[in-house]
Design a protein around this motif. Structure first.
Motif, PDB file in Angstrom:
ATOM      1  N   GLN A  91       0.801  -1.227   0.000  1.00 23.00           N
ATOM      2  CA  GLN A  91       0.000   0.000   0.000  1.00 23.00           C
ATOM      3  C   GLN A  91       0.833   1.276   0.000  1.00 23.00           C
ATOM      4  OE1 GLN A  91      -2.572  -1.579   3.366  1.00 23.00           O
ATOM      5  NE2 GLN A  91      -4.072  -0.340   2.254  1.00 23.00           N
ATOM      6  N   CYS A 126     -10.787  -0.066   3.717  1.00 12.30           N
ATOM      7  CA  CYS A 126      -9.381  -0.222   3.330  1.00 12.30           C
ATOM      8  C   CYS A 126      -8.803   1.169   3.097  1.00 12.30           C
ATOM      9  CB  CYS A 126      -9.307  -1.054   2.052  1.00 12.30           C
ATOM     10  SG  CYS A 126      -7.640  -1.249   1.413  1.00 12.30           S
ATOM     11  N   LEU A 127      -7.601   1.400   3.616  1.00 12.24           N
ATOM     12  CA  LEU A 127      -6.980   2.716   3.457  1.00 12.24           C
ATOM     13  C   LEU A 127      -6.696   3.034   1.986  1.00 12.24           C
ATOM     14  CD1 LEU A 127      -4.519   2.742   6.504  1.00 12.24           C
ATOM     15  CD2 LEU A 127      -6.639   4.067   6.257  1.00 12.24           C
ATOM     16  N   HIS A 182      -6.832  -9.566   5.847  1.00 10.78           N
ATOM     17  CA  HIS A 182      -6.961  -8.443   4.912  1.00 10.78           C
ATOM     18  C   HIS A 182      -5.575  -7.964   4.457  1.00 10.78           C
ATOM     19  CE1 HIS A 182      -8.951  -4.407   3.805  1.00 10.78           C
ATOM     20  NE2 HIS A 182      -7.652  -4.178   3.665  1.00 10.78           N
ATOM     21  N   HIS A 232      -3.366  -8.122   0.650  1.00 12.16           N
ATOM     22  CA  HIS A 232      -2.668  -7.040  -0.069  1.00 12.16           C
ATOM     23  C   HIS A 232      -1.347  -7.526  -0.653  1.00 12.16           C
ATOM     24  CE1 HIS A 232      -5.030  -3.413   0.354  1.00 12.16           C
ATOM     25  NE2 HIS A 232      -5.160  -3.563   1.663  1.00 12.16           N
TER      26      HIS A 232
HETATM   27 ZN    ZN Z   1      -6.573  -2.633   2.778  1.00  5.81          ZN
END
Ligand code: ZN
Ligand code: ZN
Length: 203
Positions: free
Chosen positions: A90, A128-129, A170, A174
């Motif tokens: 991310q 989710c960010l 989660h 990613h």
């Molecule tokens: Zn996420």
């Protein structure tokens, strides 16, 4: 819902006679600073549509100072963004580790694997960010055993349930280029994509 209970001793406390007054200058400044830090943190997180979010991250061969420094920075970004998990993917780093807060503790998990998962599953809303404010229901095993290496490179094994189990599954997703839009039901996926696609056009 009230913010907190008042005990009778509060009555003579001058601080409590003016609870309906405007927030103080200090409170406003603190809120503005938190909001600014959150914006700065979010600006460092790759958003839906970024191809890096779809890539598989590579195993880490040595937990060295570089990994520790990245992880510490990610924990700061995660906290500033009001998140409880953040995967290296991310922030554009395709290496297999994530940071999270589980059981009230900040963790760095390197080369994570789900060693064991309960057969019992539960569906709950996830955000989710990398997906802004879009949330959707996701079905996941209610209990997992997560194995990997910790911040010092030592073996780590965590038995987690409920939200903690959900968070690590989660984040592990990613690292495999998987997002919650891939795990939700078809109708929620359509609705999520409807809300996410206009953002792509604006990039
Ligand atoms: Zn996420
Ligand atoms: Zn009070």
């Amino acid at each position: 819902m009230t913010e907190h209970a008042h005990d009778p001793d509060d009555r003579d406390d001058p601080e409590h006679e003016d609870e309906l007054e405007e927030p103080t200058r200090e409170e406003l400044e603190a809120a503005a600073e938190r909001s600014a830090r959150k914006q700065i943190a979010l600006a460092q997180i790759r958003q839906y549509g970024d191809p890096v979010l779809r890539m598989r991250a590579a195993e880490i061969t040595a937990v060295d100072d570089e990994v520790r420094e990245l992880a510490d920075r990610m924990l700061q970004v995660m906290h500033d963004a009001d998140g409880i998990g953040l995967a290296a993917t991310q922030v554009g780093i395709l290496r297999r580790f994530f940071v999270c807060t589980v059981a009230g503790e900040d963790r760095v998990v390197v080369n994570p694997v789900i060693a064991k998962a309960a057969k019992k599953v539960e569906t709950d809303e996830e955000g989710c960010l990398s997906l802004g404010s879009v949330r959707m229901p996701v079905e996941r095993p209610v209990e997992v055993t997560l194995e990997g290496l910790d911040r010092d490179g030592n073996p780590l094994s965590l038995e987690l349930e409920g939200l903690d189990a959900r968070v690590v599954q989660h984040e592990l997703d990613h690292l495999d280029g998987m997002l919650i839009v891939d795990r939700t039901d078809p109708e929620s996926r359509r609705e999520a994509l409807r809300r996410l696609r206009p953002r792509l056009a604006l990039r």
